[in-house]
Design an enzyme around this catalytic site. Structure first.
Site: not given
Ligand code: SER
Length: 313
Positions: A8, A11-12, A34, A36, A51, A140, A144, A170
């Site tokens: 991954g 990503g950010q 990643d 892509r 993947d 989500y 977690k 973040i």
């Molecule tokens: N930054 C994430 C979100 O907003 C939270 O961990 O989904």
């Protein structure tokens, strides 16, 4: 950590973690993977198109490169997850399950971020304790919490060295987040620099946030921490700042007085934000591995505005 695989990586968090780890451990020792192709990540070290749900290719990548540490950063974020909960479960849990199984087979340590999104239900919103009942309202968050439990299970049952932090939102200036509830706190800086009016999707709600340099350092410090001192593993509360949209807006306006913000509340994001902590108690992280943030809202705001201005958008 000697040979690291980041899945991954585009990503950010990944796009900055790769550079940060390559600076510490050497370019050739940090493999970015990643879904892509990614020219930037391939420019100064190994890159694999992968993947993570393809367990054979994932395992082959680990085995072939002698990987000893996996950073699993694959996830759909909170707001996107609510649009397609089944997909979020399949990707978020599939990536974790494969990471843990491969780590068990090839004796790797695993870092997987948890989140403020793991909290939900009835719990103290202010100074949310490390150990408290977690009943998240989002898919989500369900992923977690499940991930925290599964990672602890792999540690106690199989001795896999799993470690994790519960990241706040973040804030960063290299790669934009996507589909998260805390994304507004990144987007607001871009709007301010571009001279645009910012339309904020959440209102009057405190959420924990963290500047990327602190987040990167937290990951390395935890993974390098003496295991004998860790009473917790998955996952540690960490914190550095907490604010409402009004507070960050006013901080930016101290530097750009003409900047304007209005609200168009997105009910999904507002509901998610209100179900999360206002601020986390990070005492355990401080005591067990010496966590200490270095950035606050003011220093972060100076740095973000400068970095985004340099992009000449
Ligand atoms: N930054 C994430 C979100 O907003 C939270 O961990 O989904």
């Amino acid at each position: 950590m000697k040979k690291i695989l980041i899945v991954g990586a585009g990503g950010q968090i990944g796009s900055e973690l790769v550079t940060y780890l390559r600076g510490i451990y050497g370019g050739s020792n940090v493999i970015a993977a990643d879904l892509r192709p990614n020219e930037k990540l391939a420019a100064d070290g190994p890159f694999v198109e992968l993947d993570v749900l393809n367990q054979n290719k994932f395992a082959y990548t680990v085995h072939k490169n002698g990987v000893d540490t996996i950073f699993n950063l694959v996830a759909l974020l909170s707001a996107t997850g609510e649009k397609n909960p089944q997909l979020a479960w399949n990707i978020n849990m599939g990536a974790l399950n494969n990471s843990l199984e491969i780590a068990r087979e090839y004796n790797c340590a695993v870092f997987t971020p948890s989140s403020i999104g793991a909290f939900g239900g009835d719990f103290p919103r202010d100074n949310t304790p490390q150990d408290v009942a977690m009943q998240p309202d989002t898919m989500y968050g369900v992923c977690k919490v499940s991930g925290e439990l599964l990672s602890n299970y792999y540690y106690s049952r199989y001795g896999v060295d799993t470690r994790s932090v519960r990241f706040p939102g973040i804030i960063s200036n290299v790669t934009l987040p996507g589909g998260g509830t805390t994304d507004y706190a990144v987007e607001i800086y871009y709007a301010a620099v571009k001279g645009e009016k910012f339309v904020c999707p959440v209102r009057d709600v405190y959420m924990d946030m963290m500047y990327m340099p602190d987040a990167l350092r937290a990951m390395v410090e935890l993974m390098e921490a003496d295991p004998a001192k860790l009473r917790h593993r998955n996952s540690f509360n960490i914190a550095s700042m907490s604010f409402t949209p009004d507070i960050i807006y006013n901080e930016i306006r101290k530097r750009i007085p003409e900047f304007e913000m209005t609200y168009r509340v997105d009910p999904v994001k507002q509901g998610i934000a209100e179900s999360w902590p206002n601020s986390l108690d990070d005492t355990c992280a401080r005591e067990e591995w010496g966590w200490k943030p270095q950035w606050d809202l003011s220093s972060m705001t100076d740095d973000m505005l400068e970095a985004i201005r340099k992009k000449n958008l």
